[in-house]
Design an enzyme around this catalytic site. Structure first.
Site, PDB file in Angstrom:
ATOM      1  N   THR A 104       0.533  -1.378  -0.021  1.00 52.22           N
ATOM      2  CA  THR A 104      -0.139  -0.284   0.402  1.00 52.22           C
ATOM      3  C   THR A 104       1.038   1.031   0.029  1.00 52.22           C
ATOM      4  OG1 THR A 104       0.147  -0.365   2.441  1.00 52.22           O
ATOM      5  CG2 THR A 104      -1.952  -1.535   1.210  1.00 52.22           C
ATOM      6  N   GLU A 105       2.045   0.989   0.279  1.00 49.22           N
ATOM      7  CA  GLU A 105       3.505   2.241   0.631  1.00 49.22           C
ATOM      8  C   GLU A 105       3.263   3.633  -0.995  1.00 49.22           C
ATOM      9  OE1 GLU A 105       5.098  -1.027   2.042  1.00 49.22           O
ATOM     10  OE2 GLU A 105       3.747  -0.827   0.636  1.00 49.22           O
ATOM     11  N   LEU A 106       2.667   3.522  -2.083  1.00 49.25           N
ATOM     12  CA  LEU A 106       2.534   4.074  -3.110  1.00 49.25           C
ATOM     13  C   LEU A 106       1.591   4.971  -2.699  1.00 49.25           C
ATOM     14  CD1 LEU A 106       4.774   2.903  -4.462  1.00 49.25           C
ATOM     15  CD2 LEU A 106       3.984   3.518  -6.770  1.00 49.25           C
ATOM     16  N   LEU A 117       0.368   6.585  -0.162  1.00 50.58           N
ATOM     17  CA  LEU A 117       0.837   7.436   0.852  1.00 50.58           C
ATOM     18  C   LEU A 117       1.735   7.950   0.685  1.00 50.58           C
ATOM     19  CD1 LEU A 117       1.140   4.579   4.062  1.00 50.58           C
ATOM     20  CD2 LEU A 117      -0.822   6.413   3.625  1.00 50.58           C
ATOM     21  N   LEU A 173       4.770   6.208  -0.382  1.00 48.95           N
ATOM     22  CA  LEU A 173       6.041   5.648   0.046  1.00 48.95           C
ATOM     23  C   LEU A 173       6.616   5.058  -0.660  1.00 48.95           C
ATOM     24  CD1 LEU A 173       4.738   5.493   4.248  1.00 48.95           C
ATOM     25  CD2 LEU A 173       6.632   7.419   2.843  1.00 48.95           C
TER      26      LEU A 173
END
Length: 251
Positions: free
Chosen positions: A132-134, A136, A138
């Site tokens: 899920t980082e992208l 956010l 990240l």
């Protein structure tokens, strides 16, 4: 809950069972060092053939702790050492015992990296994997090299870019899991019996050989750390984290 232990450890015949004991099992220092301590115990016992990581509740591991002030946990930005999650992932790939992740719920972000760093992954019926980082702002810099080691670089790229959820049925064909089962307990019992028959020195030699055959580039831990620090300092990331905390979507 305040004071709740991050992990509990139980010894079994020829194996060590490490249970992640909190509601969300964030990949904070308490969890990281708890699993590292269990690895130390397993490696020090010549009778131990395997270390198994599983979770108490419906979340296997929710990844790195995300604070409203976008501050990183202690030691994660330290130039003098590997970031703690990277160190844990690397230890799981190097330990002379067979490391097994039993995922029976949600693994997200660094939690996918935690599972992927293990030698074997058992996915239960409710297993879900998601980077899920992208979303956010990240980058999954710590987890991605260990995920790509299993899935290959293009699948790892797709997982990072689409942020899509991978089910139990999808996880095995792409290499994110090795076994899919409705009830992991019987499969795990059979697997542990099989692993106890292995020569532990040979297991260590195999894992060393595989690292030589497909090495992680020197200095990649530092690159991952610097990228994480850079992204966490981006104003857009800080704003997203504040908003998510205000909306109660992050603990």
């Amino acid at each position: 809950m305040p004071g709740e232990e991050a992990v509990s450890v139980e010894a079994g015949p020829g194996h060590l069972l490490v249970r992640l004991d909190r509601e969300h099992n964030t990949l904070d220092n308490a969890l990281v060092y708890g699993v590292l301590s269990a690895l130390d115990t397993a490696e020090a016992d010549p009778r131990c053939a395997a270390l198994v990581i599983h979770a108490r509740g419906p979340v296997f591991c929710s990844g790195m702790p995300l604070r409203a002030d976008a501050e990183l946990p202690a030691g994660w930005a330290d130039d003098a050492a590997q970031p703690p999650p990277w160190h844990l992932f690397q230890r799981l790939t190097q330990a002379p015992v067979v490391t097994v992740a039993v995922v029976e719920g949600a693994a997200s972000g660094g939690g996918v990296g935690l599972a992927a760093a293990c030698d074997l992954v058992v996915a239960g019926a409710a297993a879900r994997f998601r980077l899920t980082e992208l979303l956010l702002g990240l980058v999954p810099a710590m987890a991605l090299p260990f995920i790509a080691r299993r899935t290959g670089p293009q699948v790892a790229r797709r997982l990072a870019l689409t942020c899509g959820e991978i089910s139990q049925e999808e996880a095995v064909p792409i290499g994110l899991a090795d076994f899919a089962t409705g009830d992991p307990a019987p499969l795990l019992r059979r697997l542990l019996v099989s692993l106890r028959r292995l020569d532990r020195d040979a297991v260590g030699a195999l894992k060393s050989y595989l690292r030589t055959a497909a090495p992680v580039p020197d200095g990649l831990a530092s690159v991952a750390r610097d990228l994480l620090v850079q992204r966490m300092q981006a104003p857009s990331v800080a704003e997203r984290l504040r908003t998510l905390h205000q909306e109660g979507l992050l603990g």
